[in-house]
Design a protein around this motif. Structure first.
Motif, PDB file in Angstrom:
ATOM      1  N   MET A   1       0.826  -1.202   0.000  1.00 30.78           N
ATOM      2  CA  MET A   1       0.000   0.000   0.000  1.00 30.78           C
ATOM      3  C   MET A   1       0.861   1.253   0.000  1.00 30.78           C
ATOM      4  O   MET A   1       1.758   1.389   0.824  1.00 30.78           O
TER       5      MET A   1
ATOM      6  N   LEU B   1       8.443   1.399   6.337  1.00 28.84           N
ATOM      7  CA  LEU B   1       9.217   0.288   6.903  1.00 28.84           C
ATOM      8  C   LEU B   1      10.719   0.585   6.801  1.00 28.84           C
ATOM      9  O   LEU B   1      11.481   0.341   7.730  1.00 28.84           O
TER      10      LEU B   1
ATOM     11  N   LEU C   1      11.565   2.920   9.551  1.00 28.36           N
ATOM     12  CA  LEU C   1      11.654   2.196  10.830  1.00 28.36           C
ATOM     13  C   LEU C   1      13.009   1.492  10.945  1.00 28.36           C
ATOM     14  O   LEU C   1      13.691   1.575  11.969  1.00 28.36           O
ATOM     15  N   ALA C   2      13.392   0.818   9.860  1.00 27.08           N
ATOM     16  CA  ALA C   2      14.661   0.073   9.870  1.00 27.08           C
ATOM     17  C   ALA C   2      15.821   1.030  10.149  1.00 27.08           C
ATOM     18  O   ALA C   2      16.720   0.731  10.941  1.00 27.08           O
TER      19      ALA C   2
ATOM     20  N   GLN D   1      15.753   3.773  11.799  1.00 27.14           N
ATOM     21  CA  GLN D   1      15.741   4.197  13.202  1.00 27.14           C
ATOM     22  C   GLN D   1      16.357   3.129  14.106  1.00 27.14           C
ATOM     23  O   GLN D   1      16.933   3.425  15.144  1.00 27.14           O
ATOM     24  N   VAL D   2      16.218   1.874  13.687  1.00 27.33           N
ATOM     25  CA  VAL D   2      16.658   0.769  14.528  1.00 27.33           C
ATOM     26  C   VAL D   2      18.128   0.446  14.304  1.00 27.33           C
ATOM     27  O   VAL D   2      18.866   0.151  15.240  1.00 27.33           O
ATOM     28  N   ALA D   3      18.577   0.499  13.051  1.00 23.57           N
ATOM     29  CA  ALA D   3      19.954   0.116  12.732  1.00 23.57           C
ATOM     30  C   ALA D   3      20.437   0.919  11.525  1.00 23.57           C
ATOM     31  O   ALA D   3      19.716   1.061  10.545  1.00 23.57           O
TER      32      ALA D   3
ATOM     33  N   PRO E   1      21.132  -2.118   8.128  1.00 25.34           N
ATOM     34  CA  PRO E   1      20.477  -3.388   8.465  1.00 25.34           C
ATOM     35  C   PRO E   1      20.914  -4.510   7.515  1.00 25.34           C
ATOM     36  O   PRO E   1      21.134  -4.252   6.329  1.00 25.34           O
TER      37      PRO E   1
ATOM     38  N   GLU F   1      17.297  -9.546   6.737  1.00 28.93           N
ATOM     39  CA  GLU F   1      16.246  -9.056   7.623  1.00 28.93           C
ATOM     40  C   GLU F   1      15.447  -7.951   6.950  1.00 28.93           C
ATOM     41  O   GLU F   1      14.240  -7.805   7.182  1.00 28.93           O
ATOM     42  N   MET F   2      16.137  -7.142   6.117  1.00 24.02           N
ATOM     43  CA  MET F   2      15.426  -6.101   5.387  1.00 24.02           C
ATOM     44  C   MET F   2      14.357  -6.721   4.497  1.00 24.02           C
ATOM     45  O   MET F   2      13.232  -6.226   4.430  1.00 24.02           O
TER      46      MET F   2
ATOM     47  N   MET G   1      12.893  -9.653   5.022  1.00 22.68           N
ATOM     48  CA  MET G   1      11.848 -10.164   5.918  1.00 22.68           C
ATOM     49  C   MET G   1      10.903  -9.031   6.302  1.00 22.68           C
ATOM     50  O   MET G   1       9.678  -9.186   6.337  1.00 22.68           O
ATOM     51  N   LEU G   2      11.485  -7.864   6.537  1.00 26.93           N
ATOM     52  CA  LEU G   2      10.702  -6.690   6.947  1.00 26.93           C
ATOM     53  C   LEU G   2       9.814  -6.204   5.794  1.00 26.93           C
ATOM     54  O   LEU G   2       8.592  -6.104   5.923  1.00 26.93           O
TER      55      LEU G   2
ATOM     56  N   THR H   1       8.841  -7.462   2.921  1.00 29.64           N
ATOM     57  CA  THR H   1       7.844  -8.324   2.287  1.00 29.64           C
ATOM     58  C   THR H   1       6.524  -8.342   3.043  1.00 29.64           C
ATOM     59  O   THR H   1       5.507  -8.761   2.487  1.00 29.64           O
ATOM     60  N   SER H   2       6.525  -7.883   4.297  1.00 28.83           N
ATOM     61  CA  SER H   2       5.259  -7.872   5.032  1.00 28.83           C
ATOM     62  C   SER H   2       4.288  -6.867   4.386  1.00 28.83           C
ATOM     63  O   SER H   2       3.077  -7.049   4.469  1.00 28.83           O
TER      64      SER H   2
ATOM     65  N   ILE I   1       0.258  -7.635   3.580  1.00 30.14           N
ATOM     66  CA  ILE I   1      -0.854  -6.831   4.092  1.00 30.14           C
ATOM     67  C   ILE I   1      -1.795  -6.438   2.962  1.00 30.14           C
ATOM     68  O   ILE I   1      -2.996  -6.695   3.011  1.00 30.14           O
TER      69      ILE I   1
END
Lengths: 421, 421
Positions: A43, A50, A53-54, A56-58, A61, A65-66, A68-69, A71-72, A76
């Protein structure tokens, strides 16, 4: 009754309201008696959110894992579209790339599709269900990890599924009415094309036309999948991409359109010894850094000095890396200087008829001359002429060529917001 | 060196900053030389936001697609935690429930775990990686569809993985410091318990203690998994849940705590013929509607009429359904009237020592009488006394019992915001 693959871009499913509209179109197609396989992008801005967000976290990355993140996002949107279809009284089932049998290489972030084993999709279709597949994603052959296909990945997913399921057509729904003779934002009377051959579409995509990604067109050509580019907002007939340019009757096949590209920069290596092998050293150095170069020009050697210059274009995003790289190798390779210019634009004329119609190049240059546009560099293929100009003169160049080759039409193109990818 | 499973609730990973804090705790455990498997819930309100999106798209979404939608929340949080761990210099790999081998029934929205086949997790652990598993989700054995485990599912995932991997401990990180002798929000001097047996924890969970879900405790008891409930905000030692109450020395084993529950309602069927089989008809009708009943009381028959009343409690959410249902069967079953009361509360005293210490029931009733709390209904088990009171008197009841049985401590309980599930 046909098997139709439909792909909807992110802007087409950006809100609940748009998702319901997309669902209506899908159910309509199903009601016409067709089997329908749907591929949706994430969307609207989901992917960007996303990525944010990534960040902000690392800081950097890991790619696995990117994937994995990211593809969600498609999970949706596809699940939501399935729900919307259900609420319209039809039955739908959504599948992840892995469930759909999209087998890829392990190159996270830019995986290539190796194989598609759509047994689950087949049996769902046999049950009379609308099948939804999360675009842009697959599963790696070796490690069975979730992968993503990189930019324009959902288009590639759709074409790959169409090929694997032997679909009658792959419909790409986007935010423009089809493939145009030029960007309607620059050329108001740009004409929508009814049909374009794979070769022409490849050249257009390679020259900056954004409606279809190069990879997707290459895939469609390789498996001979008819692609139908349409607007998700209107019922206009759009553009069919299929067939070889050989199939097009000569009297029709003159010129397809004018494409432009602002994404490139120009590097010039000055004072290179005009001796075999020196150019190779340059391009090897650049290639080893995995930088793709596009146009190349080697100047005539200046007799007195025995030195020559080499100019090439590359993506702006790789510009600084390339310059550093060459500067590091300056002594070893032995040249005087590296020049860098990112205020350039590329304009291209594409058409299968070119090779059978002399004088195209002449008209091309005359048109730019009359428009006062200076040509910096020329490169051609069998069905394409591309030149480098000042970025500030790019729009005039596109307009002048479009006019000179009489590509305009009466139908005024409608441009919608968003990009759909 | 041990194998530790850690579960972090949604509030513990609600923001990028909290995710980094969680990652630090994980890496710390890894640095201590332990193998670490982590289960994360979805970030903060993600699940609610997805539910809201689904509602906007379809009034009653199919359960299979709802599971496909909701499970993306745990993918996101686990991938982000993996990135945060990576940025701290440790290596982590995240897996979906399906990749982790969490095999479930096909009951979408409330699937049960059938089996766990953690071969991929084992090899990742053997590589020395921190392993992350998306909680709350699995894959159905028959159709290979994505499923969810229902409320508290991530806790169950963590305990199931701990059992399958034969972990030394399953740490449940939440927003309270452990299991308390009562809800600290109601009883300020409520004491944190160092250890609770499975049986006691089962009774507490069944009686409304929210720190652990009943299913998760049942699973831990069945596979004898030591569960360590801790705060993700502090380093307090928390509460260990393990062992049978038989293992606890009698002199210690007096009473565990006071639990309360506001989620139930009371149904009374009036004027039922006091003949064998009539009560059964009532409960069969309710059971067929898949409504779980909790406390049951059949009044002494009134000799003159030969009629009796039956009272039972059930979740408020099923109340109206149950009343409709019974009213529909009124003539067939043959009773005078159905009464419904949802202004009730249940307060329970739990403790393994109960059975070996006479007078507990007496003290229990005296304490409530002194507090002026009227008892509506009593039910007991070997290690529990539960009574029904007015919901408006529930807090006093909890406080009075906690005081009467001297469960208070000096340590003042800290209550954090959020619920973690």
């Amino acid at each position: 009754m046909a098997l139709v693959v439909q792909k909807y871009g992110g802007s087409s499913v950006a809100t609940a309201e748009r998702i319901r509209r997309v669902a209506e179109r899908i159910v309509e197609t199903k009601k016409q008696g067709h089997d329908v396989v749907v591929v949706c992008s994430a969307m609207g801005d989901t992917t960007d959110e996303l990525l944010d967000l990534a960040q902000q976290v690392a800081p950097s990355p890991p790619a696995r894992e990117m994937d994995m993140l990211l593809t969600s996002g498609e999970r949706i949107s596809n699940a939501l579209v399935a729900m919307a279809i259900h609420s319209l009284g039809a039955e739908a089932r959504s599948f992840t790339g892995s469930q759909a049998g999209v087998i890829t290489t392990g190159a996270h972030g830019n995986a290539k599709i190796i194989d598609v084993t759509p047994s689950r999709l087949r049996s769902a279709l046999d049950e009379g269900l609308v099948v939804l597949v999360a675009g842009f994603q697959g599963v790696s052959q070796d490690s069975k990890d979730v992968t993503t296909l990189g930019r324009g990945g959902s288009d590639t997913t759709a074409v790959a599924l169409a090929a694997a399921l032997d679909a009658d057509v792959c419909e790409i729904y986007t935010d423009v009415d089809g493939v145009f003779t030029a960007d309607p934002r620059i050329v108001p009377d740009a004409q929508r094309l009814d049909q374009v051959s794979y070769e022409e579409m490849l050249e257009l995509a390679a020259c900056g036309a954004k409606v279809l990604m190069l990879r997707c067109v290459e895939y469609a050509r390789r498996y001979n999948v008819p692609v139908h580019v349409r607007s998700s907002y209107t019922d206009k007939q759009g553009t069919y991409v299929y067939g070889s340019m050989e199939d097009i009757p000569l009297e029709q096949a003159i010129l397809t359109g004018v494409a432009h590209d602002r994404s490139e920069a120009k590097v010039t290596v000055v004072g290179l010894p005009d001796v075999p092998g020196y150019a190779a050293k340059i391009f090897r150095a650049v290639a080893d850094a995995e930088i793709n170069i596009d146009m190349v020009l080697q100047n005539i050697s200046k007799i007195d000095t025995g030195k020559t210059d080499i100019t090439f274009t590359l993506p702006k995003s790789d510009g600084s890396r390339a310059v550093e790289l060459l500067t590091r190798h300056q002594d070893e390779i032995g040249f005087a200087q590296v020049l860098y210019d990112d205020h350039i634009g590329k304009v291209s004329l594409v058409g299968a008829g070119m090779k059978s119609h002399p004088g195209v190049t002449a008209t091309f240059c005359e048109a730019l001359a009359e428009a006062g546009v200076n040509i910096d560099l020329i490169s051609t293929s069998e069905i394409r002429i591309s030149v480098l100009v000042r970025d500030s003169e790019l729009d005039e160049a596109v307009q002048a060529l479009h006019k000179a080759f009489d590509l305009g039409g009466d139908e005024v193109a409608v441009v919608h917001a968003g990009t759909g990818r």
